[in-house]
Design a protein around this motif. Structure first.
Motif, PDB file in Angstrom:
ATOM      1  N   ASN A  61      35.103  78.843 163.611  1.00  0.00           N
ATOM      2  CA  ASN A  61      36.434  78.259 163.543  1.00  0.00           C
ATOM      3  C   ASN A  61      36.329  76.964 162.744  1.00  0.00           C
ATOM      4  O   ASN A  61      35.397  76.183 162.937  1.00  0.00           O
ATOM      5  CB  ASN A  61      36.967  77.979 164.946  1.00  0.00           C
ATOM      6  CG  ASN A  61      38.401  77.519 164.920  1.00  0.00           C
ATOM      7  OD1 ASN A  61      38.691  76.400 164.508  1.00  0.00           O
ATOM      8  ND2 ASN A  61      39.297  78.391 165.324  1.00  0.00           N
ATOM      9  N   ARG A  62      37.280  76.737 161.862  1.00  0.00           N
ATOM     10  CA  ARG A  62      37.219  75.551 160.997  1.00  0.00           C
ATOM     11  C   ARG A  62      37.210  74.249 161.785  1.00  0.00           C
ATOM     12  O   ARG A  62      36.788  73.226 161.290  1.00  0.00           O
ATOM     13  CB  ARG A  62      38.356  75.564 159.973  1.00  0.00           C
ATOM     14  CG  ARG A  62      39.725  75.359 160.522  1.00  0.00           C
ATOM     15  CD  ARG A  62      40.832  75.371 159.454  1.00  0.00           C
ATOM     16  NE  ARG A  62      41.216  76.732 159.093  1.00  0.00           N
ATOM     17  CZ  ARG A  62      40.960  77.303 157.912  1.00  0.00           C
ATOM     18  NH1 ARG A  62      40.352  76.635 156.967  1.00  0.00           N
ATOM     19  NH2 ARG A  62      41.328  78.539 157.674  1.00  0.00           N
ATOM     20  N   ARG A  63      37.636  74.279 163.053  1.00  0.00           N
ATOM     21  CA  ARG A  63      37.617  73.082 163.878  1.00  0.00           C
ATOM     22  C   ARG A  63      36.314  72.932 164.675  1.00  0.00           C
ATOM     23  O   ARG A  63      36.125  71.963 165.395  1.00  0.00           O
ATOM     24  CB  ARG A  63      38.813  73.080 164.825  1.00  0.00           C
ATOM     25  CG  ARG A  63      40.144  72.886 164.091  1.00  0.00           C
ATOM     26  CD  ARG A  63      41.311  72.694 165.002  1.00  0.00           C
ATOM     27  NE  ARG A  63      42.266  73.730 165.298  1.00  0.00           N
ATOM     28  CZ  ARG A  63      42.708  74.705 164.539  1.00  0.00           C
ATOM     29  NH1 ARG A  63      42.239  74.864 163.350  1.00  0.00           N
ATOM     30  NH2 ARG A  63      43.613  75.553 164.928  1.00  0.00           N
ATOM     31  N   ASP A  64      35.432  73.903 164.554  1.00  0.00           N
ATOM     32  CA  ASP A  64      34.138  73.849 165.238  1.00  0.00           C
ATOM     33  C   ASP A  64      33.356  72.659 164.685  1.00  0.00           C
ATOM     34  O   ASP A  64      33.240  72.484 163.472  1.00  0.00           O
ATOM     35  CB  ASP A  64      33.384  75.159 164.979  1.00  0.00           C
ATOM     36  CG  ASP A  64      32.111  75.290 165.789  1.00  0.00           C
ATOM     37  OD1 ASP A  64      31.297  74.338 165.812  1.00  0.00           O
ATOM     38  OD2 ASP A  64      31.911  76.366 166.391  1.00  0.00           O
ATOM     39  N   GLN A  69      28.519  69.899 159.947  1.00  0.00           N
ATOM     40  CA  GLN A  69      27.075  69.733 159.772  1.00  0.00           C
ATOM     41  C   GLN A  69      26.524  70.564 158.613  1.00  0.00           C
ATOM     42  O   GLN A  69      25.362  70.398 158.231  1.00  0.00           O
ATOM     43  CB  GLN A  69      26.350  70.133 161.055  1.00  0.00           C
ATOM     44  CG  GLN A  69      26.717  69.287 162.245  1.00  0.00           C
ATOM     45  CD  GLN A  69      26.179  69.869 163.550  1.00  0.00           C
ATOM     46  OE1 GLN A  69      25.497  70.877 163.565  1.00  0.00           O
ATOM     47  NE2 GLN A  69      26.502  69.207 164.652  1.00  0.00           N
ATOM     48  N   LEU A  70      27.325  71.452 158.049  1.00  0.00           N
ATOM     49  CA  LEU A  70      26.837  72.368 157.021  1.00  0.00           C
ATOM     50  C   LEU A  70      26.215  71.650 155.824  1.00  0.00           C
ATOM     51  O   LEU A  70      25.129  72.023 155.368  1.00  0.00           O
ATOM     52  CB  LEU A  70      27.951  73.313 156.570  1.00  0.00           C
ATOM     53  CG  LEU A  70      28.328  74.395 157.579  1.00  0.00           C
ATOM     54  CD1 LEU A  70      29.635  75.066 157.182  1.00  0.00           C
ATOM     55  CD2 LEU A  70      27.204  75.411 157.702  1.00  0.00           C
ATOM     56  N   GLY A 102      40.236  81.531 164.226  1.00  0.00           N
ATOM     57  CA  GLY A 102      39.664  82.510 165.142  1.00  0.00           C
ATOM     58  C   GLY A 102      38.350  82.048 165.733  1.00  0.00           C
ATOM     59  O   GLY A 102      37.890  80.930 165.511  1.00  0.00           O
ATOM     60  N   GLY A 103      37.732  82.962 166.477  1.00  0.00           N
ATOM     61  CA  GLY A 103      36.485  82.652 167.157  1.00  0.00           C
ATOM     62  C   GLY A 103      35.277  82.874 166.268  1.00  0.00           C
ATOM     63  O   GLY A 103      35.389  83.157 165.074  1.00  0.00           O
ATOM     64  N   THR A 104      34.119  82.765 166.878  1.00  0.00           N
ATOM     65  CA  THR A 104      32.861  82.956 166.161  1.00  0.00           C
ATOM     66  C   THR A 104      32.596  84.443 165.976  1.00  0.00           C
ATOM     67  O   THR A 104      32.790  85.236 166.890  1.00  0.00           O
ATOM     68  CB  THR A 104      31.704  82.314 166.943  1.00  0.00           C
ATOM     69  OG1 THR A 104      31.977  80.920 167.096  1.00  0.00           O
ATOM     70  CG2 THR A 104      30.384  82.489 166.222  1.00  0.00           C
TER      71      THR A 104
END
Length: 160
Positions: A61-64, A69-70, A102-104
């Motif tokens: 998710n873009r908010r993760d 950290q990428l 969405g989710g992972t």
């Protein structure tokens, strides 16, 4: 004109930061998706391979918080699409990471979606027609996570 020596044009070196990052993502995913964890254990026991080596891509998710950290582990934006951004790390053989809604989701590489489903006695809906350049199939889903299989034929696209 002198040609470049292909053996010296690129020197691979250990990349512990992105490896540990991907291993951590996979570990968190398997902890949240019990069916995927059971499958990963069957893969290890039946084929002697690690789940992490089968990974084609990871969707977050873009908010993760881990998306931020990428860059620190060597990933950079490769392309932007309407619903997600693709990050790649050219310093090693690492899976792409997609940031969207969405989710992972973890997508694992397979030679044939149809053969994989038959061998694992699964009946699921497949995206992409037979012989298409990309076919995908979600095989396990839990709250906020999914395991998908990915059959590729000469494409790095992510939408079947």
């Amino acid at each position: 004109m002198k040609s470049a020596n292909s053996f010296k044009s690129f020197q691979w070196s250990p990349q512990p930061a992105p490896f540990n990052f991907i291993r951590s993502l996979a570990s968190d995913f398997l902890g949240a998706c019990p069916e995927a964890a059971a499958f990963a254990n069957r893969m290890h026991d039946g084929t002697g391979t690690r789940f992490i080596d089968w990974i084609d891509h990871i969707r977050l998710n873009r908010r993760d918080r881990r998306v931020s950290q990428l860059e620190s582990v060597g990933y950079h934006v490769a392309s932007e699409h309407a619903s997600y951004t693709v990050y790649v790390n050219p310093s090693g053989v690492f899976p792409a990471v997609l940031a969207g809604d969405g989710g992972t989701e973890i997508g694992i590489k397979v030679e044939s979606v149809a053969d994989f489903l038959a061998a694992n006695q699964l009946e699921r809906d497949v995206l992409g027609s037979p012989l298409a350049v990309l076919r995908t199939c979600r095989i396990y889903t839990a709250q906020d996570c999914a395991l998908t299989i990915v059959e590729r034929h000469g494409t790095r696209d992510f939408d079947a």
